[in-house]
Design a protein around this motif. Structure first.
Motif, PDB file in Angstrom:
ATOM      1  N   UNK A  32       0.819  -1.204   0.000  1.00  0.00           N
ATOM      2  CA  UNK A  32       0.000   0.000   0.000  1.00  0.00           C
ATOM      3  C   UNK A  32       0.854   1.255   0.000  1.00  0.00           C
ATOM      4  N   UNK A  33       2.104   1.137  -0.483  1.00  0.00           N
ATOM      5  CA  UNK A  33       3.041   2.266  -0.559  1.00  0.00           C
ATOM      6  C   UNK A  33       3.351   2.850   0.804  1.00  0.00           C
ATOM      7  N   UNK A  34       3.508   1.984   1.834  1.00  0.00           N
ATOM      8  CA  UNK A  34       3.806   2.440   3.185  1.00  0.00           C
ATOM      9  C   UNK A  34       5.158   1.893   3.638  1.00  0.00           C
ATOM     10  N   UNK A  35       5.885   2.728   4.377  1.00  0.00           N
ATOM     11  CA  UNK A  35       7.168   2.335   4.962  1.00  0.00           C
ATOM     12  C   UNK A  35       7.106   2.699   6.444  1.00  0.00           C
ATOM     13  N   UNK A  36       7.647   1.820   7.312  1.00  0.00           N
ATOM     14  CA  UNK A  36       7.598   2.050   8.753  1.00  0.00           C
ATOM     15  C   UNK A  36       8.997   2.344   9.276  1.00  0.00           C
ATOM     16  N   UNK A  37       9.106   3.379  10.131  1.00  0.00           N
ATOM     17  CA  UNK A  37      10.378   3.771  10.728  1.00  0.00           C
ATOM     18  C   UNK A  37      10.221   3.891  12.234  1.00  0.00           C
ATOM     19  N   UNK A  38      11.327   3.669  12.977  1.00  0.00           N
ATOM     20  CA  UNK A  38      11.380   4.017  14.394  1.00  0.00           C
ATOM     21  C   UNK A  38      11.849   5.453  14.489  1.00  0.00           C
ATOM     22  N   UNK A  39      11.170   6.231  15.330  1.00  0.00           N
ATOM     23  CA  UNK A  39      11.499   7.647  15.477  1.00  0.00           C
ATOM     24  C   UNK A  39      11.573   7.980  16.961  1.00  0.00           C
ATOM     25  N   UNK A  40      12.149   9.143  17.338  1.00  0.00           N
ATOM     26  CA  UNK A  40      12.181   9.529  18.749  1.00  0.00           C
ATOM     27  C   UNK A  40      10.773   9.757  19.299  1.00  0.00           C
ATOM     28  N   UNK A  41      10.625   9.599  20.613  1.00  0.00           N
ATOM     29  CA  UNK A  41       9.317   9.764  21.250  1.00  0.00           C
ATOM     30  C   UNK A  41       8.757  11.169  21.083  1.00  0.00           C
ATOM     31  N   UNK A  42       9.614  12.172  20.965  1.00  0.00           N
ATOM     32  CA  UNK A  42       9.125  13.552  20.869  1.00  0.00           C
ATOM     33  C   UNK A  42       8.987  14.051  19.433  1.00  0.00           C
ATOM     34  N   UNK A  43       9.128  13.180  18.442  1.00  0.00           N
ATOM     35  CA  UNK A  43       9.018  13.584  17.039  1.00  0.00           C
ATOM     36  C   UNK A  43       7.550  13.820  16.675  1.00  0.00           C
ATOM     37  N   UNK A  44       7.289  14.890  15.914  1.00  0.00           N
ATOM     38  CA  UNK A  44       5.929  15.187  15.478  1.00  0.00           C
ATOM     39  C   UNK A  44       5.737  14.728  14.029  1.00  0.00           C
ATOM     40  N   UNK A  60       5.610  12.494   0.437  1.00  0.00           N
ATOM     41  CA  UNK A  60       4.857  11.808   1.491  1.00  0.00           C
ATOM     42  C   UNK A  60       3.431  12.352   1.508  1.00  0.00           C
ATOM     43  N   UNK A  61       2.444  11.446   1.501  1.00  0.00           N
ATOM     44  CA  UNK A  61       1.039  11.883   1.547  1.00  0.00           C
ATOM     45  C   UNK A  61       0.471  11.841   2.958  1.00  0.00           C
ATOM     46  N   UNK A  62       0.945  10.909   3.822  1.00  0.00           N
ATOM     47  CA  UNK A  62       0.405  10.799   5.178  1.00  0.00           C
ATOM     48  C   UNK A  62       1.445  10.206   6.106  1.00  0.00           C
ATOM     49  N   UNK A  63       1.341  10.579   7.394  1.00  0.00           N
ATOM     50  CA  UNK A  63       2.191  10.012   8.439  1.00  0.00           C
ATOM     51  C   UNK A  63       1.290   9.602   9.605  1.00  0.00           C
ATOM     52  N   UNK A  64       1.325   8.333   9.970  1.00  0.00           N
ATOM     53  CA  UNK A  64       0.600   7.838  11.140  1.00  0.00           C
ATOM     54  C   UNK A  64       1.640   7.404  12.163  1.00  0.00           C
ATOM     55  N   UNK A  65       1.423   7.757  13.437  1.00  0.00           N
ATOM     56  CA  UNK A  65       2.384   7.403  14.472  1.00  0.00           C
ATOM     57  C   UNK A  65       1.712   6.600  15.568  1.00  0.00           C
ATOM     58  N   UNK A  66       2.512   5.786  16.257  1.00  0.00           N
ATOM     59  CA  UNK A  66       2.014   5.071  17.422  1.00  0.00           C
ATOM     60  C   UNK A  66       3.139   4.886  18.411  1.00  0.00           C
ATOM     61  N   UNK A  67       2.800   5.033  19.708  1.00  0.00           N
ATOM     62  CA  UNK A  67       3.747   4.831  20.795  1.00  0.00           C
ATOM     63  C   UNK A  67       3.647   3.387  21.248  1.00  0.00           C
ATOM     64  N   UNK A  68       4.795   2.739  21.387  1.00  0.00           N
ATOM     65  CA  UNK A  68       4.845   1.351  21.839  1.00  0.00           C
ATOM     66  C   UNK A  68       5.433   1.342  23.246  1.00  0.00           C
ATOM     67  N   UNK A  69       4.656   0.869  24.215  1.00  0.00           N
ATOM     68  CA  UNK A  69       5.114   0.764  25.595  1.00  0.00           C
ATOM     69  C   UNK A  69       6.094  -0.405  25.708  1.00  0.00           C
ATOM     70  N   UNK A  70       7.200  -0.203  26.422  1.00  0.00           N
ATOM     71  CA  UNK A  70       8.180  -1.264  26.610  1.00  0.00           C
ATOM     72  C   UNK A  70       7.634  -2.368  27.504  1.00  0.00           C
ATOM     73  N   UNK A  71       7.984  -3.596  27.180  1.00  0.00           N
ATOM     74  CA  UNK A  71       7.520  -4.739  27.965  1.00  0.00           C
ATOM     75  C   UNK A  71       8.315  -4.865  29.265  1.00  0.00           C
ATOM     76  N   UNK A  72       7.671  -5.383  30.299  1.00  0.00           N
ATOM     77  CA  UNK A  72       8.362  -5.740  31.525  1.00  0.00           C
ATOM     78  C   UNK A  72       8.796  -7.189  31.388  1.00  0.00           C
ATOM     79  N   UNK A  73      10.087  -7.440  31.561  1.00  0.00           N
ATOM     80  CA  UNK A  73      10.629  -8.784  31.374  1.00  0.00           C
ATOM     81  C   UNK A  73      11.365  -9.215  32.640  1.00  0.00           C
ATOM     82  N   UNK A  74      11.495 -10.529  32.819  1.00  0.00           N
ATOM     83  CA  UNK A  74      12.258 -11.080  33.931  1.00  0.00           C
ATOM     84  C   UNK A  74      13.360 -11.950  33.342  1.00  0.00           C
ATOM     85  N   UNK A  75      14.604 -11.671  33.735  1.00  0.00           N
ATOM     86  CA  UNK A  75      15.743 -12.444  33.264  1.00  0.00           C
ATOM     87  C   UNK A  75      16.578 -12.855  34.471  1.00  0.00           C
TER      88      UNK A  75
END
Length: 104
Positions: A32-44, A60-75
Motif C-alpha cells: 500500500x506504498x507504506x514504509x515504517x520507521x522508528x522515530x524519537x518519542x518527541x518527534x511530530x 509523502x502523503x500521510x504520516x501515522x504514528x504510534x507509541x509502543x510501551x516497553x515490555x516488563x521482562x524477567x531475566x
C-alpha cells in the motif's frame, strides 16, 4: 489554516529517522506504498514528513504514528523494562518507493 511546514537541517533529518522497521506486518504495508520507521518519542508528524522527504527525496502523503510501551521482562530473577519507542508509518505518493534493504 494550513498545515505547518517544518525546516530541518540534514543532521536533524538523520536523527529523526532512527531505523526502518522490518517485520512481517510492516513489509505487508509496502503493498500500500507504506514504509515504517522508528522515530524519537518527541518527534511530530510534520517533522517526520519533512525528514523522510528530505532524506529519501520522495513525496509523502500521510504520516501515522504510534507509541509502543516497553515490555516488563524477567531475566534470571531480575525484573527489567524495555524502552518505550515510537513508530511512524509513512504513506508515500503514487510512484514513489523507498528500498529499506539498502543504506542511506
Amino acid at each position: 489554516m494550513g498545515k505547518p511546514v517544518v525546516k530541518l537541517s540534514e543532521s536533524a533529518m538523520f536523527e529523526l529517522i532512527r531505523r526502518p522497521v522490518v517485520t512481517e506486518k510492516s513489509t505487508l504495508g509496502s503493498q500500500h506504498n507504506q514504509v515504517t520507521f522508528r522515530v524519537p518519542l518527541d518527534a511530530s508528524k510534520p517533522e517526520i514528513k519533512a525528514a523522510v522527504e528530505g532524506v529519501f527525496k520522495v513525496k509523502v502523503t500521510a504520516v501515522n504514528t504510534l507509541r509502543v510501551e516497553g515490555k516488563t521482562k524477567v531475566f534470571r530473577g531480575n525484573k527489567g523494562k524495555r524502552a518505550d519507542y515510537k513508530k511512524a508509518v509513512v504513506t508515500l505518493a503514487e510512484g514513489n518507493t523507498i528500498d529499506v534493504t539498502t543504506g542511506v
